[in-house]
Design a protein around this motif. Structure first.
Motif: not given
Length: 278
Positions: A104, A177, A192, A198, A200, A214, A218-221
Motif C-alpha cells: 500500500a 486512502d 471500492r 486514487e 489503494r 483491478q 482500481l488499485n487493488a492487490q
C-alpha cells in the motif's frame, strides 16, 4: 497457529503451492539453532531465533520438535519476548509489513481502514499503521474495541451492528486512502465504496476478487507473504524498541492442535494462538 494452517489441511492451497505427503503443518516457529549448513553466515549454533517457515513446497512444517529452514526464513528473536510470544510474530507481522509498506505504501497522515483489526495480522497492521503516522479505523466486534484502540486505532467500527461502508462514508465522504482486507467476502467487495479515486486496496484473502477490482480500474492487490530475513530483523528491532507487541490469547500443547484449529476456524479469535512443545 495461523488460518493458512487449516486451509492447507482442507486442501485449499493445493493448486497454489506443491504439496508433498505426508505433510507437517505450521508456518511459524521460534526455537534454538542446533546445527547450521556450510553456507550459513548470520546464525550460529545456540542462537535463539524465530522464523517464517514457508518453503517452496508444503511438507515439513513447524508443528514439530525440529525443522530445517533456509537462513533467509529466520532472524534472531527479540530479546524481550518469550519463545511462545516470538513464535506468533513472523507470519502475521511480515504479512502486515509487506502489505502496508511494500504493497500500500502507506504514508503519514493517510487514513486506512483495517478489517479484522483484532486478529493476528490485523493487530500488527494497526500498530504498524499507527507507527507510520496514519489515521487508523479498525473493524472489530464490540468486545474487542478497547483492545484495538490500545494498539493505536483512532476509531473502531462494530461490523456486527453497523454497515461499515455507510459508517465510513458518512464521516469521510471523499473516502479513505487505503483499505486493508483481512476478511474477504463482502468486506473486500465493498472496499471500492470506501476509497478515494486514487485510493489503494490490499487483501490477504482473495486474489480472484483483487483481480476483479483491478479489472475495474482500481488499485487493488493481493499479498501472499514471502520469507524475508531483513524484514524479520526490522520486526525484531521494532519489538525490542516497544513499537510492536504481540498478544497471545490461547496457549495449547501440541497434542491439542485439533482444538487450536477449531478455534481459529471461527474467524473470531483475538490475538494469536500458540502451540507449545513438551
Amino acid at each position: 497457529v495461523n488460518p493458512v494452517d487449516w486451509k492447507i489441511r482442507e486442501g485449499l492451497l493445493k493448486d497454489v503451492i506443491p504439496h508433498v505427503f505426508p505433510i507437517i503443518l505450521g508456518w511459524d516457529a521460534a526455537g534454538v539453532v542446533t546445527a547450521v549448513g556450510p553456507q550459513v553466515d548470520r546464525l550460529t549454533v545456540g542462537d535463539e531465533v524465530y522464523a517464517y517457515c514457508r518453503k517452496d513446497t508444503v511438507q515439513d512444517g513447524a508443528y514439530a520438535e525440529f525443522i530445517v529452514l533456509p537462513e533467509n526464513n529466520m532472524a534472531l528473536k527479540p530479546k524481550n519476548v518469550s519463545f511462545e510470544e516470538a513464535a506468533t510474530i513472523p507470519l502475521a507481522a511480515l504479512t502486515a509489513y509487506q502489505s502496508l509498506i511494500d504493497g500500500a505504501h502507506l504514508e503519514s497522515g493517510e487514513r486506512i481502514v483495517i478489517h479484522a483489526a483484532a486478529g493476528g495480522v490485523g493487530g500488527f497492521a494497526v500498530q504498524m499503521a499507527h507507527g507510520l503516522g496514519a489515521y487508523v479505523i479498525g473493524t472489530a466486534s464490540q468486545r474487542n474495541h478497547a483492545y484495538v484502540r490500545s494498539l493505536g486505532a483512532e476509531e473502531v467500527i462494530d461490523y456486527t451492528q453497523h454497515d461499515v461502508s455507510q459508517t465510513v462514508k458518512s464521516s469521510y465522504p471523499e473516502g479513505v486512502d487505503v483499505v486493508y482486507d483481512c476478511v474477504g467476502g463482502q468486506a473486500l467487495e465493498q472496499a471500492r465504496l470506501l476509497i478515494k479515486p486514487e485510493g489503494r486496496i490490499v487483501t490477504i484473502v482473495d486474489p480472484a476478487q483483487a483481480q476483479i477490482l483491478q479489472d475495474q480500474g482500481l488499485n487493488a492487490q493481493f499479498v501472499f507473504v514471502a520469507p524475508h530475513a531483513q524484514q524479520l530483523q526490522e520486526l525484531t528491532r521494532m519489538v525490542e524498541a516497544g513499537q510492536l507487541r504481540t498478544d497471545v490469547s490461547v496457549r495449547l500443547p501440541l497434542e491439542e492442535v485439533v482444538k487450536a484449529h477449531a478455534l481459529i476456524e471461527t474467524h473470531h479469535t483475538k490475538g494469536k494462538i500458540v502451540l507449545t512443545m513438551a
